[in-house]
Scaffold this active site. Structure first.
Site, PDB file in Angstrom:
ATOM      1  N   SER A  43     -10.913   5.084 -13.972  1.00 39.18           N
ATOM      2  CA  SER A  43      -9.502   4.653 -13.918  1.00 39.18           C
ATOM      3  C   SER A  43      -9.285   3.319 -14.626  1.00 39.18           C
ATOM      4  CB  SER A  43      -9.005   4.581 -12.470  1.00 39.18           C
ATOM      5  OG  SER A  43      -9.861   3.811 -11.669  1.00 39.18           O
ATOM      6  N   HIS A  95     -14.363  10.959  -9.107  1.00 42.74           N
ATOM      7  CA  HIS A  95     -13.862   9.578  -8.974  1.00 42.74           C
ATOM      8  C   HIS A  95     -12.993   9.514  -7.702  1.00 42.74           C
ATOM      9  CE1 HIS A  95     -12.750   5.600 -10.034  1.00 42.74           C
ATOM     10  NE2 HIS A  95     -11.859   5.815 -10.982  1.00 42.74           N
ATOM     11  N   HIS A 106     -23.429   7.110  -6.864  1.00 40.27           N
ATOM     12  CA  HIS A 106     -22.594   6.223  -7.674  1.00 40.27           C
ATOM     13  C   HIS A 106     -23.246   6.018  -9.034  1.00 40.27           C
ATOM     14  CE1 HIS A 106     -20.098   2.794  -8.845  1.00 40.27           C
ATOM     15  NE2 HIS A 106     -19.237   3.277  -7.968  1.00 40.27           N
ATOM     16  N   ARG A 109     -17.882  -1.579   0.257  1.00 41.79           N
ATOM     17  CA  ARG A 109     -16.544  -1.115   0.657  1.00 41.79           C
ATOM     18  C   ARG A 109     -16.675  -0.092   1.789  1.00 41.79           C
ATOM     19  NH1 ARG A 109     -14.571   0.932  -5.097  1.00 41.79           N
ATOM     20  NH2 ARG A 109     -16.623   1.914  -4.883  1.00 41.79           N
ATOM     21  N   ASP A 156     -15.559   6.220  -0.726  1.00 45.83           N
ATOM     22  CA  ASP A 156     -14.789   7.382  -0.293  1.00 45.83           C
ATOM     23  C   ASP A 156     -15.367   8.082   0.937  1.00 45.83           C
ATOM     24  OD1 ASP A 156     -12.985   7.117  -2.484  1.00 45.83           O
ATOM     25  OD2 ASP A 156     -14.554   7.902  -3.784  1.00 45.83           O
TER      26      ASP A 156
HETATM   27  N1  CMX Z   1     -24.431  15.303  -4.332  1.00 47.77           N
HETATM   28  C1  CMX Z   1     -25.168  16.163  -5.081  1.00 47.77           C
HETATM   29  N2  CMX Z   1     -25.689  15.868  -6.296  1.00 47.77           N
HETATM   30  C2  CMX Z   1     -25.480  14.629  -6.741  1.00 47.77           C
HETATM   31  C3  CMX Z   1     -24.765  13.651  -6.015  1.00 47.77           C
HETATM   32  C4  CMX Z   1     -24.228  14.040  -4.755  1.00 47.77           C
HETATM   33  N3  CMX Z   1     -23.494  13.213  -4.021  1.00 47.77           N
HETATM   34  N4  CMX Z   1     -24.744  12.507  -6.725  1.00 47.77           N
HETATM   35  C5  CMX Z   1     -25.395  12.736  -7.868  1.00 47.77           C
HETATM   36  N5  CMX Z   1     -25.837  14.018  -7.883  1.00 47.77           N
HETATM   37  C6  CMX Z   1     -26.545  14.711  -8.958  1.00 47.77           C
HETATM   38  C7  CMX Z   1     -25.708  14.675 -10.230  1.00 47.77           C
HETATM   39  O1  CMX Z   1     -24.713  15.690 -10.202  1.00 47.77           O
HETATM   40  C8  CMX Z   1     -26.781  14.885 -11.292  1.00 47.77           C
HETATM   41  O2  CMX Z   1     -27.144  16.241 -11.270  1.00 47.77           O
HETATM   42  P1  CMX Z   1     -27.578  17.014 -12.615  1.00 47.77           P
HETATM   43  O3  CMX Z   1     -28.729  16.244 -13.180  1.00 47.77           O
HETATM   44  O4  CMX Z   1     -27.937  18.373 -12.121  1.00 47.77           O
HETATM   45  O5  CMX Z   1     -26.385  17.000 -13.519  1.00 47.77           O
HETATM   46  C9  CMX Z   1     -27.954  14.072 -10.728  1.00 47.77           C
HETATM   47  O6  CMX Z   1     -27.724  13.999  -9.300  1.00 47.77           O
HETATM   48  C10 CMX Z   1     -28.091  12.670 -11.283  1.00 47.77           C
HETATM   49  O7  CMX Z   1     -26.857  12.006 -11.079  1.00 47.77           O
HETATM   50  P2  CMX Z   1     -26.815  10.408 -10.970  1.00 47.77           P
HETATM   51  O8  CMX Z   1     -27.311   9.843 -12.260  1.00 47.77           O
HETATM   52  O9  CMX Z   1     -27.472   9.959  -9.717  1.00 47.77           O
HETATM   53  O10 CMX Z   1     -25.254  10.126 -10.774  1.00 47.77           O
HETATM   54  P3  CMX Z   1     -24.109  10.039 -11.887  1.00 47.77           P
HETATM   55  O11 CMX Z   1     -24.042   8.627 -12.348  1.00 47.77           O
HETATM   56  O12 CMX Z   1     -24.260  11.091 -12.915  1.00 47.77           O
HETATM   57  O13 CMX Z   1     -22.823  10.427 -11.036  1.00 47.77           O
HETATM   58  C11 CMX Z   1     -21.297  10.354  -9.245  1.00 47.77           C
HETATM   59  C12 CMX Z   1     -22.235   9.535 -10.126  1.00 47.77           C
HETATM   60  C13 CMX Z   1     -20.489   9.396  -8.363  1.00 47.77           C
HETATM   61  C14 CMX Z   1     -20.334  11.114 -10.147  1.00 47.77           C
HETATM   62  C15 CMX Z   1     -22.140  11.310  -8.384  1.00 47.77           C
HETATM   63  O14 CMX Z   1     -22.983  10.569  -7.540  1.00 47.77           O
HETATM   64  C16 CMX Z   1     -21.318  12.276  -7.567  1.00 47.77           C
HETATM   65  O15 CMX Z   1     -20.916  13.328  -8.094  1.00 47.77           O
HETATM   66  N6  CMX Z   1     -21.008  11.946  -6.254  1.00 47.77           N
HETATM   67  C17 CMX Z   1     -20.154  12.773  -5.436  1.00 47.77           C
HETATM   68  C18 CMX Z   1     -18.690  12.532  -5.805  1.00 47.77           C
HETATM   69  C19 CMX Z   1     -18.221  11.178  -5.347  1.00 47.77           C
HETATM   70  O16 CMX Z   1     -18.434  10.766  -4.215  1.00 47.77           O
HETATM   71  N7  CMX Z   1     -17.517  10.448  -6.235  1.00 47.77           N
HETATM   72  C20 CMX Z   1     -16.903   9.188  -5.886  1.00 47.77           C
HETATM   73  C21 CMX Z   1     -17.519   7.974  -6.577  1.00 47.77           C
HETATM   74  C22 CMX Z   1     -16.806   6.689  -6.214  1.00 47.77           C
HETATM   75  C23 CMX Z   1     -15.421   6.654  -6.801  1.00 47.77           C
HETATM   76  O17 CMX Z   1     -15.300   6.622  -8.042  1.00 47.77           O
HETATM   77  O18 CMX Z   1     -14.435   6.699  -6.058  1.00 47.77           O
END
Ligand code: CMX
Length: 441
Positions: free
Chosen positions: A242, A272, A319, A328, A374
């Site tokens: 964002s 996000h 994250h 937070r 979140d």
């Molecule tokens: N559940 C399951 N799998 C997860 C995960 C979770 N909570 N967090 C990361 N992973 C997976 C990724 O999808 C990725 O999988 P692949 O290699 O199969 O594609 C792997 O673990 C490595 O990911 P990462 O490097 O640890 O995390 P990223 O930087 O790629 O992604 C985020 C970060 C936030 C998108 C991810 O942790 C996620 O999808 N979390 C759940 C959604 C969420 O809570 N988002 C809110 C974030 C805060 C905000 O912006 O408000």
């Protein structure tokens, strides 16, 4: 608000001078290196922009102008009788780098309440044109886009304005927009969940109290929660979707309305800001599937495995930058410990916190198994009766305006140019791997 505007300008002029000297003396120095994997994997860890309002540390979490959340809960002014900081204060801090006095914050509350009066009728008509089942974030962004008719920046640019004055009209637009966001958000809430009705701002109330009153949740506990919520969600440095989107779109000299609306479309993505609705939806579905309001650790563990086996993420965990429990999350947990320690949903959120990290860690690929902001917010809102989880990201969006718009004022005051990074194709990459070294030109 001339005092705040003048203070901001004096700070910005001083920094602009320093930046000029830094670039002149050190402009050719290198910051890190870019690895091939990074350009395929979301540019993680590439330092590529300057964003003045806050800085994220992977271990310690967010710092707003150097201040941690726990410190700001004490240092930022509170409303009379309130126990949480007023978000007006964090905006002042992000904009000027200085902690505001109680009088500074009171002046901002009054100014925003005055600017929020007489929101044009076409904004509400634009929202009303949407089917009622339209997601609240879409309704919210449509409202913001309709309000773009009020952009001073767009009008002055069309008439011809000196680039030295961009900061001033960006400041005016940002203040007007921030002031009216609770009005748009409250209108969407009432329309979708309360059968509709008009909303009006009380000049005697602060930004959060006004919002709470407009949506019909004016118990002191909820108002204080909103003050905390709007403070802690305000900014998370510049690279998140964002903030970065707002910054990128703003770099084309799109006005505050266009830039912020673009950022909100990014916030509405489930990886996000939409994760806050996904968390509570996931918990409600888990409770239903297990037939239990307070599942045990073993039951939660099994449900997490089911989620993962279906190729879904566990919302609220992980994250892109943080590598520890999000401060937070902790701030919200502390709030819950104080006001609702026995709430069954809150206790379930805490049980999930005990259960999920070791499971995610055991997968070996997730860089951060800890909860983010979140993971907790929905349980607090539900406690006060707001179970309409599709609405939660709108609250995040109202708060995020404070950071991204303060940052946009800085971008214009510092004269930051159009953002335009280089992209390549995989054909380019393959040629480069074979030793052709002109592909990056
Ligand atoms: N559940 C399951 N799998 C997860 C995960 C979770 N909570 N967090 C990361 N992973 C997976 C990724 O999808 C990725 O999988 P692949 O290699 O199969 O594609 C792997 O673990 C490595 O990911 P990462 O490097 O640890 O995390 P990223 O930087 O790629 O992604 C985020 C970060 C936030 C998108 C991810 O942790 C996620 O999808 N979390 C759940 C959604 C969420 O809570 N988002 C809110 C974030 C805060 C905000 O912006 O408000």
């Amino acid at each position: 608000m001339e005092k705040l505007k003048t203070l901001f300008k004096s700070k910005a002029d001083a920094l602009a001078g320093e930046i000029k000297d830094i670039i002149k003396e050190h402009g050719t120095k290198k910051i890190g290196e870019v690895q091939l994997a990074q350009i395929y994997q979301g540019m993680r860890g590439i330092t590529g922009m300057v964003y003045e309002t806050s800085l994220l540390d992977a271990q310690d979490g967010i710092r707003f102008r150097g201040h941690a959340i726990a410190d700001l809960q004490k240092k930022l002014p509170h409303a009379d009788g309130g126990h949480e900081p007023l978000p007006e204060g964090i905006f002042y801090l992000m904009l000027t780098g200085e902690l505001p006095t109680k009088a500074d914050v009171a002046e901002l509350s009054k100014d925003w309440a005055a600017r929020a009066q007489n929101t044009p009728a076409h904004v509400f008509k634009a929202i009303d044109a949407l089917p009622i089942n339209t997601h609240p974030m879409t309704q919210y962004v449509v409202g913001v886009m309709a309000l773009q008719t009020e952009s001073i920046f767009a009008k002055k640019y069309a008439a011809g304005v000196n680039k030295k004055d961009y900061w001033s009209i960006m400041f005016d637009d940002s203040m007007n927009l921030i002031a009216r966001l609770p009005v748009i958000a409250a209108y969407v809430y009432k329309r979708k969940y309360k059968g509709g009705g008009t909303v009006s701002v009380d000049p005697a109330l602060d930004w959060s109290a006004n919002f709470a009153k407009m949506i019909g949740y004016d118990k002191p506990g909820f108002t204080d929660l909103m003050r905390l919520y709007f403070t802690i969600h305000a900014d998370h440095e510049g690279g998140n979707v964002s903030a970065h989107t707002t910054h990128l779109v703003g770099s084309a000299l799109s006005d505050a309305y266009l830039s912020y609306a673009a950022g909100m479309n990014g916030l509405a993505g489930p990886l996000h800001g939409l994760a806050n609705q996904e968390v509570i939806k996931w918990i409600f579905e888990m409770q239903k599937s297990l037939g239990s309001e307070q599942p045990t650790g073993e039951q939660i563990a099994a449900y997490v495995q089911k989620t993962l086996s279906e190729g879904k993420v566990v919302p609220g965990y992980g994250h892109a930058v943080l590598r520890k429990t999000d401060p937070r999350f902790t701030a919200q947990q502390e709030f819950a410990k104080k006001y609702m320690p026995n709430d069954p949903l809150v206790q379930t959120v805490w049980k999930i916190y005990e259960t999920v990290p070791p499971i995610l860690q055991s997968l070996g690929k997730i860089k951060n198994p800890w909860p983010n902001v979140d993971a907790h917010s929905g349980a607090l809102l539900t406690h006060y009766g707001m179970k309409d989880y599709e609405y939660y990201t709108v609250l995040f969006g109202v708060s995020r305006a404070l950071g991204v718009l303060a940052a946009l004022c800085w971008s214009r005051a510092l004269g930051f140019p159009l953002e335009r990074p280089k992209s390549v194709t995989t054909e380019n990459v393959k040629a480069w791997l074979k030793g052709v070294d002109t592909i990056w030109d």
